[in-house]
Design a protein around this motif. Structure first.
Motif, mmCIF file in Angstrom:
data_model
loop_
_atom_site.group_PDB
_atom_site.id
_atom_site.type_symbol
_atom_site.label_atom_id
_atom_site.label_comp_id
_atom_site.label_asym_id
_atom_site.label_seq_id
_atom_site.Cartn_x
_atom_site.Cartn_y
_atom_site.Cartn_z
ATOM 1 N N THR A 16 0.843 -1.187 0.000
ATOM 2 C CA THR A 16 0.000 0.000 0.000
ATOM 3 C C THR A 16 0.886 1.247 0.000
ATOM 4 O OG1 THR A 16 -0.055 0.165 2.414
ATOM 5 C CG2 THR A 16 -1.727 -1.250 1.359
ATOM 6 N N PRO A 17 0.349 2.413 -0.377
ATOM 7 C CA PRO A 17 1.136 3.638 -0.289
ATOM 8 C C PRO A 17 1.669 3.895 1.122
ATOM 9 C CG PRO A 17 -0.811 4.015 -1.609
ATOM 10 C CD PRO A 17 -0.963 2.646 -1.012
ATOM 11 N N GLU A 18 0.898 3.534 2.132
ATOM 12 C CA GLU A 18 1.339 3.729 3.514
ATOM 13 C C GLU A 18 2.563 2.867 3.824
ATOM 14 O OE1 GLU A 18 -2.741 5.051 2.991
ATOM 15 O OE2 GLU A 18 -1.796 3.107 2.591
ATOM 16 N N GLN A 19 2.568 1.619 3.330
ATOM 17 C CA GLN A 19 3.724 0.744 3.547
ATOM 18 C C GLN A 19 4.948 1.260 2.799
ATOM 19 O OE1 GLN A 19 1.625 -2.848 2.252
ATOM 20 N NE2 GLN A 19 2.056 -3.782 4.252
ATOM 21 N N VAL A 20 4.741 1.728 1.581
ATOM 22 C CA VAL A 20 5.856 2.277 0.810
ATOM 23 C C VAL A 20 6.405 3.522 1.486
ATOM 24 C CG1 VAL A 20 6.534 3.285 -1.402
ATOM 25 C CG2 VAL A 20 4.999 1.306 -1.345
ATOM 26 N N TRP A 21 5.519 4.383 1.966
ATOM 27 C CA TRP A 21 5.955 5.610 2.633
ATOM 28 C C TRP A 21 6.797 5.293 3.869
ATOM 29 C CZ3 TRP A 21 6.224 10.519 1.270
ATOM 30 C CH2 TRP A 21 6.498 11.465 2.256
ATOM 31 N N ARG A 22 6.370 4.327 4.657
ATOM 32 C CA ARG A 22 7.148 3.951 5.838
ATOM 33 C C ARG A 22 8.537 3.474 5.426
ATOM 34 N NH1 ARG A 22 8.815 -0.384 8.675
ATOM 35 N NH2 ARG A 22 8.932 -0.200 10.954
ATOM 36 N N ALA A 23 8.628 2.754 4.305
ATOM 37 C CA ALA A 23 9.908 2.217 3.865
ATOM 38 C C ALA A 23 10.856 3.301 3.372
ATOM 39 C CB ALA A 23 9.694 1.179 2.769
ATOM 40 N N GLU A 52 2.758 10.509 -0.529
ATOM 41 C CA GLU A 52 2.716 10.973 -1.915
ATOM 42 C C GLU A 52 4.084 11.369 -2.472
ATOM 43 O OE1 GLU A 52 -0.103 14.081 -2.563
ATOM 44 O OE2 GLU A 52 -1.763 12.998 -1.602
ATOM 45 N N ARG A 53 4.823 12.228 -1.778
ATOM 46 C CA ARG A 53 6.064 12.756 -2.351
ATOM 47 C C ARG A 53 7.073 13.058 -1.248
ATOM 48 N NH1 ARG A 53 7.951 18.129 -3.733
ATOM 49 N NH2 ARG A 53 9.372 18.070 -5.535
ATOM 50 N N LEU A 54 8.309 12.637 -1.495
ATOM 51 C CA LEU A 54 9.417 12.926 -0.583
ATOM 52 C C LEU A 54 10.613 13.379 -1.407
ATOM 53 C CD1 LEU A 54 10.738 12.737 2.298
ATOM 54 C CD2 LEU A 54 11.447 10.410 1.640
ATOM 55 N N GLU A 70 14.330 12.145 -5.078
ATOM 56 C CA GLU A 70 12.884 12.385 -5.091
ATOM 57 C C GLU A 70 12.139 11.066 -5.232
ATOM 58 O OE1 GLU A 70 9.561 15.241 -7.279
ATOM 59 O OE2 GLU A 70 11.417 14.758 -8.326
ATOM 60 N N TYR A 71 11.112 10.889 -4.398
ATOM 61 C CA TYR A 71 10.261 9.702 -4.436
ATOM 62 C C TYR A 71 8.828 10.153 -4.670
ATOM 63 C CZ TYR A 71 14.217 7.749 -1.732
ATOM 64 O OH TYR A 71 15.462 7.362 -1.291
ATOM 65 N N LEU A 72 8.193 9.611 -5.711
ATOM 66 C CA LEU A 72 6.795 9.897 -6.003
ATOM 67 C C LEU A 72 6.000 8.613 -5.843
ATOM 68 C CD1 LEU A 72 7.314 12.085 -9.201
ATOM 69 C CD2 LEU A 72 6.778 12.896 -6.892
ATOM 70 N N VAL A 73 5.003 8.628 -4.962
ATOM 71 C CA VAL A 73 4.233 7.435 -4.602
ATOM 72 C C VAL A 73 2.816 7.591 -5.142
ATOM 73 C CG1 VAL A 73 3.396 6.018 -2.685
ATOM 74 C CG2 VAL A 73 5.617 7.192 -2.501
ATOM 75 N N ALA A 74 2.313 6.551 -5.828
ATOM 76 C CA ALA A 74 0.953 6.609 -6.377
ATOM 77 C C ALA A 74 0.300 5.239 -6.266
ATOM 78 C CB ALA A 74 0.971 7.062 -7.835
ATOM 79 N N LEU A 83 6.076 3.498 -7.629
ATOM 80 C CA LEU A 83 7.067 4.407 -7.070
ATOM 81 C C LEU A 83 7.972 4.889 -8.197
ATOM 82 C CD1 LEU A 83 8.553 5.729 -4.640
ATOM 83 C CD2 LEU A 83 9.973 3.663 -4.559
ATOM 84 N N THR A 84 8.036 6.205 -8.380
ATOM 85 C CA THR A 84 8.990 6.813 -9.303
ATOM 86 C C THR A 84 10.103 7.442 -8.471
ATOM 87 O OG1 THR A 84 7.273 7.271 -10.938
ATOM 88 C CG2 THR A 84 9.320 8.507 -11.127
#
Length: 238
Positions: A16-23, A52-54, A70-74, A83-84
């Motif tokens: 999920t986006p939440e799991q990716v964001w935590r990583a 979303e974006r870091l 830059e990390y773009l999460v969608a 993830l871009t």
């Protein structure tokens, strides 16, 4: 050779986006896959939109060098997330290395983003420890990779999906599957076991020693484990 560079990668992750964001955005998550999760973040410029974006930018050095990540999460659907990733910057006014930084770093990011995907697919939620060690200067020669393979009890090239048993003297044997493989001209070994993702790097093309960078998803003494791998590399190349 240009001193400006941009490396752009895109991956689809089973998370999920939440799991990716935590990583990507927390120290605990970064320890599970990134190249330098314990690096001090002092002086970094950070822009963050949660899930979303870091963007993380390093301070500019005296020679003008800087790096931006830059990390773009969608979200794609209920089970996958795109993830871009973009790594860009300037290598500095005095950069004179003979290797292509963008090409070599691009290979590295292929591996690290694959490691992120493997972590989220096989080990998500487990504690992560990054263990790294570098061989002595004598291991920076092109023939050193063959020495490292011999010390592990294997011989490449290695193919993704291949089962392997590694036998580093003085350390527990490692059994698992080759989870990632570069083109044949890049010396590298990646093994997924029940408790981690183990990586062995030939850095001699950049004039650097052989190295290991392991992600272990279990409660361990990280410093003691790191010292054990350092001692092993010292023995192999003594």
């Amino acid at each position: 050779m240009s001193k400006n560079f941009e490396i752009r990668k895109a991956v689809v992750l089973e998370a999920t986006p939440e799991q990716v964001w935590r990583a990507i955005a927390t120290p605990e998550g970064q320890a599970a896959w990134s190249p330098d999760p314990y690096q001090a973040k002092d002086g970094m410029e950070v822009e963050a939109t949660e899930n979303e974006r870091l963007v993380v930018r390093t301070p500019k050095a005296e020679n003008g060098a800087f790096h931006a990540f830059e990390y773009l999460v969608a979200a794609d659907d209920d089970s996958t997330t795109s993830l871009t990733f973009v790594h860009s910057g300037y290598l500095g006014d005095d950069w004179e290395a003979e290797f292509d930084f963008g090409e070599m770093s691009g290979y590295g990011w292929d591996m690290y983003l694959h490691t992120l995907a493997e972590y989220l697919k096989h080990f998500a939620g487990r504690p992560a420890n990054f263990v790294t060690a570098q061989g002595p200067p004598s291991s920076a020669t092109p023939n050193s990779w063959a020495t490292l393979e011999k010390a592990l009890g294997v011989e490449g090239p290695f193919e993704q999906g291949q089962n392997l048993r590694l036998t580093p003297q003085g350390l527990p044997a490692l059994e698992g599957v080759v989870d990632f493989a570069y083109p044949a001209f890049v010396n590298f070994l990646a093994l997924r076991t029940d408790d981690g993702l183990y990586r062995f790097h030939d850095n001699s093309a950049m004039g650097m020693p052989q190295a290991v960078g392991h992600y272990i998803y279990a409660a361990i003494d990280r410093q003691a484990t790191e010292q054990a791998w350092l001692d092993w590399l010292e023995r192999v190349f003594s």
